[in-house]
Design an enzyme around this catalytic site. Structure first.
Site, PDB file in Angstrom:
ATOM      1  CG  HIS A 214      -1.884   1.089   1.300  1.00 12.66           C
ATOM      2  ND1 HIS A 214      -2.023   1.894   2.393  1.00 12.66           N
ATOM      3  CD2 HIS A 214      -2.793   1.534   0.383  1.00 12.66           C
ATOM      4  CE1 HIS A 214      -2.980   2.781   2.177  1.00 12.66           C
ATOM      5  NE2 HIS A 214      -3.461   2.587   0.962  1.00 12.66           N
ATOM      6  NE  ARG A 215      -1.983   5.765   1.271  1.00 10.40           N
ATOM      7  CZ  ARG A 215      -2.512   6.485   2.239  1.00 10.40           C
ATOM      8  NH1 ARG A 215      -1.771   7.387   2.868  1.00 10.40           N
ATOM      9  NH2 ARG A 215      -3.786   6.361   2.581  1.00 10.40           N
TER      10      ARG A 215
ATOM     11  CD  GLU B 187      -3.061   2.244  -3.424  1.00  8.97           C
ATOM     12  OE1 GLU B 187      -4.060   2.962  -3.497  1.00  8.97           O
ATOM     13  OE2 GLU B 187      -2.116   2.478  -2.625  1.00  8.97           O
TER      14      GLU B 187
ATOM     15  CG  ASP C 277      -2.896   6.938  -3.416  1.00  9.39           C
ATOM     16  OD1 ASP C 277      -3.921   6.269  -3.553  1.00  9.39           O
ATOM     17  OD2 ASP C 277      -2.135   6.827  -2.421  1.00  9.39           O
TER      18      ASP C 277
ATOM     19  CG  HIS D  29      -3.415   9.354   0.274  1.00 13.45           C
ATOM     20  ND1 HIS D  29      -4.095  10.064   1.259  1.00 13.45           N
ATOM     21  CD2 HIS D  29      -4.187   8.273   0.011  1.00 13.45           C
ATOM     22  CE1 HIS D  29      -5.200   9.432   1.577  1.00 13.45           C
ATOM     23  NE2 HIS D  29      -5.284   8.341   0.837  1.00 13.45           N
TER      24      HIS D  29
ATOM     25  CD  GLU E  50      -6.938   5.343  -4.524  1.00 11.78           C
ATOM     26  OE1 GLU E  50      -6.247   4.696  -3.721  1.00 11.78           O
ATOM     27  OE2 GLU E  50      -7.806   6.161  -4.182  1.00 11.78           O
TER      28      GLU E  50
ATOM     29  CE  LYS F 263      -6.410   8.705  -2.665  1.00 12.42           C
ATOM     30  NZ  LYS F 263      -7.426   7.863  -2.006  1.00 12.42           N
TER      31      LYS F 263
ATOM     32  CG  ASP G 266       0.019   0.747   5.579  1.00 10.57           C
ATOM     33  OD1 ASP G 266      -0.366   1.006   4.417  1.00 10.57           O
ATOM     34  OD2 ASP G 266      -0.553   1.169   6.611  1.00 10.57           O
TER      35      ASP G 266
HETATM   36  O1  G3P Z   1      -6.504   1.530  -3.171  1.00  9.98           O
HETATM   37  C1  G3P Z   1      -6.630   1.113  -1.866  1.00  9.98           C
HETATM   38  C2  G3P Z   1      -6.489   2.263  -0.899  1.00  9.98           C
HETATM   39  O2  G3P Z   1      -5.298   2.947  -1.183  1.00  9.98           O
HETATM   40  C3  G3P Z   1      -7.634   3.224  -0.963  1.00  9.98           C
HETATM   41  O3  G3P Z   1      -7.616   4.195   0.029  1.00  9.98           O
HETATM   42  O4  G3P Z   1      -7.127   6.418   0.931  1.00  9.98           O
HETATM   43  O5  G3P Z   1      -5.390   4.653   1.035  1.00  9.98           O
HETATM   44  O6  G3P Z   1      -5.969   5.712  -1.136  1.00  9.98           O
HETATM   45  P1  G3P Z   1      -6.475   5.288   0.223  1.00  9.98           P
HETATM   46 MG    MG Z   2      -4.725   4.569  -2.481  1.00  6.42          MG
END
Ligand code: G3P
Ligand code: MG
Length: 248
Positions: free
Chosen positions: A11-12, A38, A40, A53, A113, A115, A234
């Site tokens: 995540h990120r 992933e 953003d 993000h 993603e 965003k 994470d």
């Molecule tokens: O794509 C999964 C997750 O990243 C979505 O929420 O706010 O962390 O971008 P957020």
């Molecule tokens: Mg995200």
């Protein structure tokens, strides 16, 4: 494309161990054994796609104010790492172009993603997709996703062959119709809001369910038990170690 979807998606990057959405975070995710990441993407004032993000620079850079107030050149002068740890002081906000090159080099799959800053749904999706078409190797795994339905509609129209994930926080009553309309390949849902029944309802539409953000191995195990296909974490290395063989 989705056939290589692993159980764990960084995540990120690997947000627990490195400043989110930086090149260091992507390298760290790969070092921890993640197979997909992933990130953003948002636009600068001069419509350059960058990895960040929040709508503002305040939390994750040395700058302040809305992301689209700055040009890419101005943004690149900011420190995107020290807020996390002084040893990351040399990190900047990566361009999507820089990130795609590194992610492909690291041999990772990507969930991009979209965003958008509020009001920028269409240009953000258009520019992100044009950049992917120009730079992302066609044989590497790729999933586009967004909470914003207009972004998914742009993706459907401009790049119908790239699978789309419909991100849900508080699902609208007509989420299933929207998922059909945008041609969603996956449903990417908030882990905390799920029960065995909710996951079953999502899966009943025939789509894999991905859950964000899971940093507790026991919770990951529960979600997998309910039929969740993958979780965003994470801490891809820590979760893989706790979950055992085959988890990554
Ligand atoms: O794509 C999964 C997750 O990243 C979505 O929420 O706010 O962390 O971008 P957020
Ligand atoms: Mg995200």
């Amino acid at each position: 494309m989705l056939s290589t979807l692993p159980r764990l998606i960084g995540h990120r990057g690997a947000k627990e161990s490195a400043p989110e959405n930086t090149l260091a975070s992507l390298r760290e995710a790969a070092r921890q054994g993640a197979r997909w990441v992933e990130v953003d993407v948002m636009l600068t004032r001069d419509h350059q796609p960058v990895l960040i993000h929040d709508d503002t620079l305040n939390r994750t850079t040395s700058g302040f104010g809305p992301v689209p107030d700055l040009t890419l050149a101005e943004l690149k002068r900011l420190d995107a790492g020290s807020w996390f740890d002084p040893r990351f002081a040399s990190e900047t906000v990566p361009t999507l172009e820089e990130a795609l090159a590194l992610i492909a080099d690291l041999g990772l799959g990507l969930n991009l993603e979209i965003k958008p800053y509020p009001g920028q749904d269409v240009p953000t999706a258009e520019i992100a997709i044009a950049t992917l078409k120009r730079l992302w190797p066609p044989d590497r795994p790729l999933l586009l996703s967004s909470f914003e339905v207009p972004c998914l509609e742009v993706a459907r129209d401009l790049a119908p062959d790239i699978p789309r994930g419909y991100l849900l926080w508080e699902p609208p009553a007509d989420w299933a119709a929207i998922a059909d309309r945008v041609g969603a390949a996956t449903l990417n849902v908030h882990q905390d809001r799920q029960t065995a029944e909710s996951v079953a309802a999502y899966r009943a539409t025939g789509r894999p369910v991905l859950a964000y953000t899971v940093n507790d191995p026991q919770r990951a195990q529960t979600l997998f038990g309910w039929g969740v296909a993958a979780v965003f974490t994470d801490a891809p290395g820590r979760l893989a170690a706790s979950l055992g063989n085959g988890a990554a």
